[in-house]
Design an enzyme around this catalytic site. Sequence first.
Site, short mmCIF file in Angstrom:
data_model
loop_
_atom_site.label_atom_id
_atom_site.label_comp_id
_atom_site.label_asym_id
_atom_site.label_seq_id
_atom_site.Cartn_x
_atom_site.Cartn_y
_atom_site.Cartn_z
N ASP A 37 0.81 -1.21 0.00
CA ASP A 37 0.00 0.00 0.00
C ASP A 37 0.85 1.26 0.00
O ASP A 37 0.46 2.28 -0.57
CB ASP A 37 -0.93 0.00 1.22
CG ASP A 37 -2.11 -0.95 1.05
OD1 ASP A 37 -2.30 -1.47 -0.06
OD2 ASP A 37 -2.85 -1.16 2.03
N THR B 114 -9.79 3.31 6.44
CA THR B 114 -9.36 1.97 6.87
C THR B 114 -7.86 1.93 7.18
O THR B 114 -7.31 0.86 7.39
CB THR B 114 -9.66 0.92 5.78
OG1 THR B 114 -9.11 1.36 4.53
CG2 THR B 114 -11.16 0.71 5.63
N SER C 55 -7.05 2.78 13.02
CA SER C 55 -6.21 2.26 14.10
C SER C 55 -6.32 3.08 15.38
O SER C 55 -5.99 2.59 16.46
CB SER C 55 -4.75 2.20 13.65
OG SER C 55 -4.18 3.49 13.58
#
Length: 290
Positions: free
Chosen positions: A72, A186, A191
């Site tokens: 990513d 996301t 987190s």
Amino acid sequence: MRFAIFGNPSASKVSGSEQQLFELIRSKGGTILIDSTYYSFLTGTMGWNITSDMIISDDSFQADAVISIGGDGTFLRTAARVGRMGIPMIGINTGRLGFLADVTVDKMADAVDMLVSGKYEIRKRHLLELDMKGMPSGHTPYALNDIAILKHDISSMISIATMVGGSELVTYQADGLVIATSTGSTAYSLSVGGPIVAPGTNVTVLTPVAPHSLTMRPLVLSANESIRLDVGSRSHSFLISIDGNSFSCHEHTPLEIRRAPFTLSIIRLQGSSFYTTLQQKMFWGTDSRK
């Protein structure tokens, strides 16, 4: 079909599937363009015999699709590089999670087939733009995932006076504040307790990091709202992270975050969806008792 290839120039990230990707594209009659840094790494450091129809050294190239091969992080760096060009992007995942780069290596051949045969859709994702004076060279003001305002590791919490659309919102006393797109909901925002937002939803999420108050909860705003920040710190400085790329900033530097003036085109192959990725990558809805 012209494919522009970008990757992670790190030997620890090479999986061997890179050569397979080039062979697959050639077998379909595709034209290969490779980023110059990545090409030098593959042919120099790795010693591979890679044939490219064009080496990409700037942003003046044309392609039908951009392929990011890596994780990513590689996808985000590539998006920052080619986002303004409007070329649709897809990511081959050779990293760990692979939420943005969601095509696994074992599905790479199917993905190339679908790209060549046109079996895909284009989804538009909005980005954030940071407006500030003194942006360090080498940093982009655009974020696909998030812009985070953070304290330095050795500092106490920071004060983040926040205005939305010209109106005072609140002053966060916290370790930081994550301003995320729906795509980035996301990532870091999740987190630290932020909500999951379906991609393409026209919103921005504000999620405080370790706030010094139980009343400070994540907030979902319209993506069309501008956000002004005034950051105070006992150390007289703080960190700004744009999609994970950080730099130090002096306190009370005027900051404005708004929706970027362009969107990123992301390729979604037939048979894939955000919700499937959510279930497979993050085990969404999984019952450990079963």
